[in-house]
Design an enzyme around this catalytic site. Structure first.
Site, PDB file in Angstrom:
ATOM      1  CE  LYS A  47      -0.644  -7.602  18.179  1.00  0.00           C
ATOM      2  NZ  LYS A  47      -0.168  -6.906  16.929  1.00  0.00           N
TER       3      LYS A  47
ATOM      4  N   GLY B 280      -0.749 -17.521  14.343  1.00  0.00           N
ATOM      5  CA  GLY B 280       0.571 -16.969  14.058  1.00  0.00           C
ATOM      6  C   GLY B 280       1.627 -18.039  14.246  1.00  0.00           C
ATOM      7  CB  SER B 281       5.270 -17.820  14.550  1.00  0.00           C
ATOM      8  OG  SER B 281       5.492 -17.114  15.756  1.00  0.00           O
ATOM      9  CB  THR B 282       5.214 -22.761  16.603  1.00  0.00           C
ATOM     10  OG1 THR B 282       4.398 -23.421  15.628  1.00  0.00           O
ATOM     11  CG2 THR B 282       5.369 -23.669  17.813  1.00  0.00           C
TER      12      THR B 282
ATOM     13  N   GLY C 265       3.046 -18.356  19.756  1.00  0.00           N
ATOM     14  CA  GLY C 265       1.999 -19.107  20.449  1.00  0.00           C
ATOM     15  C   GLY C 265       2.451 -19.579  21.814  1.00  0.00           C
TER      16      GLY C 265
ATOM     17  CD  GLU D  15      -3.826 -21.939  12.174  1.00  0.00           C
ATOM     18  OE1 GLU D  15      -2.751 -22.557  11.957  1.00  0.00           O
ATOM     19  OE2 GLU D  15      -4.170 -20.933  11.538  1.00  0.00           O
TER      20      GLU D  15
ATOM     21  CB  CYS E 138      -0.569 -21.387   8.864  1.00  0.00           C
ATOM     22  SG  CYS E 138      -2.362 -21.465   8.738  1.00  0.00           S
TER      23      CYS E 138
ATOM     24  CD  GLU F 247       4.968 -21.774   9.301  1.00  0.00           C
ATOM     25  OE1 GLU F 247       3.805 -21.808   8.872  1.00  0.00           O
ATOM     26  OE2 GLU F 247       5.247 -21.461  10.476  1.00  0.00           O
TER      27      GLU F 247
END
Length: 497
Positions: free
Chosen positions: A192, A245-247, A250, A268, A303, A399
């Site tokens: 995706k 992607g973002s934490t 995740g 990641e 990132c 971030e």
């Protein structure tokens, strides 16, 4: 074939005006609309105008893609590693042959400068597929010793269907980081892409079938994270999911795993990477040039961007002045111009978020450069440098994912390390010093998956890329990435009498 590096800005604009876009899901080797008939709009960030209406896949489309991947898994995994590798190398050839087409899609959908789209994005994706195509038949199994002389064989075996969810900042390259090792190991994939950048990956999936990969081995379902992404994370037919992607997102995939079949999840995620410049650095000009690359390259949408500049007090004023001077190289421009070094921010939403952080920086410290939007058309942002910030300012701790550099002054090595490690993230860090002992001490003390000494953000296909803490776990790149997509299977043959 036209050499894309020889095309002019007018050539690229001409091609953009005539471009057609893949807009449907690619499942089982076929272009199909979303089962619901729904679409979403992909925006050209350089203009703010609609680019294409793309199929908005949801749970039904994920079901179809997982079914296609499951149906072809047995045959694909039964091929020898060498045969799979040869097909991946042919895939790499086709990516290179279609570099101009793929690069144009990347630039139009997410704003990456066309030169970077060719030389970094497309070239990187092709190189990753070639690396895993060439290395996969060279990874041995194990024959561990046994006490009674029986034979124990340990092999890496594919897991099944791999779900992959990738971001918009490197839509082809990071897709290759996930897809190439998974396919090389004998798995099939449902990917995706980010809703901002599905076009280039859709075209790349079609090239996989042209390269000879059986239909269904590599499927792409565009859609929104809350629908297609969630369905992939929860799907019981997915054996493993890999995400960049973002934490925050995740963590959602970890929850999806626990709520479904306990699939392996490899993440990641975010970063707030420090760049430490000591007074004993013997080339401050190079350090300043690379500091700018580390935060303003790809418009800061990286990132592992070196978004925190930690500089020793005795050189701080001189060094910040050098950074501000060199930052002009990254003033944004037309991404279809081969001379452009920084394009637009990917979306209006992302630009607004970055501008809010710039406003916080102006309130908490001093804006030494930038801080504003560029123009009224598209989503362009000035390279921004903020000084005088307290260590708890949001510009320092959070971030931003944009071209905003926070400068922090330190006095001692111990203070520098403490400041650098004062973050929940642990993805990357950089150190500038001419003292070898300091380089070794500091790199050992920094909590980061990659520490670059006298450079920034160093990586290669042969070295793992990943981090610690809120940056996630399970590295991409290198042979170690193969481990994420395989299971260790022991076959024990008892010694006869």
């Amino acid at each position: 074939m036209t050499d894309p590096t020889e095309l002019t800005v007018d050539d690229w604009h001409g091609r953009a005006a005539e471009a057609t876009f893949p807009t449907r899901a690619y499942i089982g080797g076929h272009w199909v609309p979303a089962a619901s008939g729904q679409t979403f709009t992909v925006i050209n960030p350089a203009t703010g105008e609609p680019l294409a209406e793309v199929a908005a896949g949801d749970a039904d489309d994920i079901d179809a893609a997982v079914a296609a991947a499951t149906a072809t898994f047995a045959d694909w995994s039964a091929l020898s590693a060498g045969a799979r590798g040869s097909l991946l190398c042919r895939f790499a050839d086709l990516i290179t042959e279609h570099a101009d087409e793929l690069a144009l899609l990347v630039t139009l959908e997410m704003g990456k400068p066309i030169s970077d789209a060719i030389n970094v994005e497309v070239a990187g994706a092709a190189a990753v597929f070639r690396y895993y195509g060439e290395v996969i038949d060279k990874i041995p199994g194990e024959l561990p010793p046994t006490a009674d002389g029986s034979v124990a064989m340990v092999r890496r075996v594919p897991l099944g269907v791999i779900g992959a969810v990738v971001p918009w900042n490197f839509p082809l390259d990071i897709a290759a980081w996930k897809v190439a090792p998974a396919l090389a190991a004998g798995n099939t994939v449902v990917l995706k892409p980010a809703e901002e950048s599905p076009l280039s990956v859709l075209r790349m999936a079609e090239l996989a079938v042209e390269a000879g990969l059986p239909p269904g081995v590599f499927n792409v379902v565009p859609g929104l994270g809350a629908t297609a992404g969630r369905a992939l994370g929860l799907h019981p037919g997915v054996a493993c999911l890999t995400f960049t992607g973002s934490t925050a997102v995740g963590k959602m995939f970890l929850s999806y795993s626990g709520d479904s079949n306990m699939k392996q999840v490899w993440l990641e995620c975010g970063g707030k990477s420090p760049n430490l410049v000591f007074a004993d650095c013997d080339d401050l000009d190079k350090a300043a040039e690379m500091a700018c690359f580390g935060i303003f390259g790809n418009s800061g949408e990286v990132c592992s961007a070196n978004s925190r500049l930690l500089v020793q007090r005795e050189i701080a004023d001189e060094f910040v002045a050098k950074v501000v001077e060199r930052a002009a190289h990254y003033y944004p421009g037309d991404p279809l111009d081969p001379a452009t070094t920084a394009g637009p921010i990917v979306s209006g939403k992302q630009l607004d978020q970055i501008l809010r952080y710039a406003q916080v920086g102006a309130a908490d410290g001093q804006v030494a450069l930038g801080g504003k939007r560029v123009g009224e058309t598209g989503y362009f942002m000035e390279p921004t440098v903020v000084t005088g910030l307290a260590v708890d300012s949001a510009v320092v701790t959070e971030e931003i994912f944009g071209p905003v550099l926070a400068v922090i002054v330190f006095d001692t090595e111990e203070e520098a390390v403490a400041l650098a490690n004062d973050t929940p993230y642990g993805l990357a860090a950089s150190v500038w010093t001419s003292n070898l002992n300091r380089a070794l001490r500091v790199s050992d003390a920094l909590h980061a998956g990659t520490v670059s000494v006298n450079t920034v953000d160093a990586l290669s296909m042969g070295t793992p890329f990943g981090g610690f803490g809120a940056s996630g776990f399970g590295p991409d790149l290198s042979v170690h990435a193969i481990d994420k997509f395989t299971g260790l299977k022991t076959t024990w043959i008892a010694k006869g009498d």
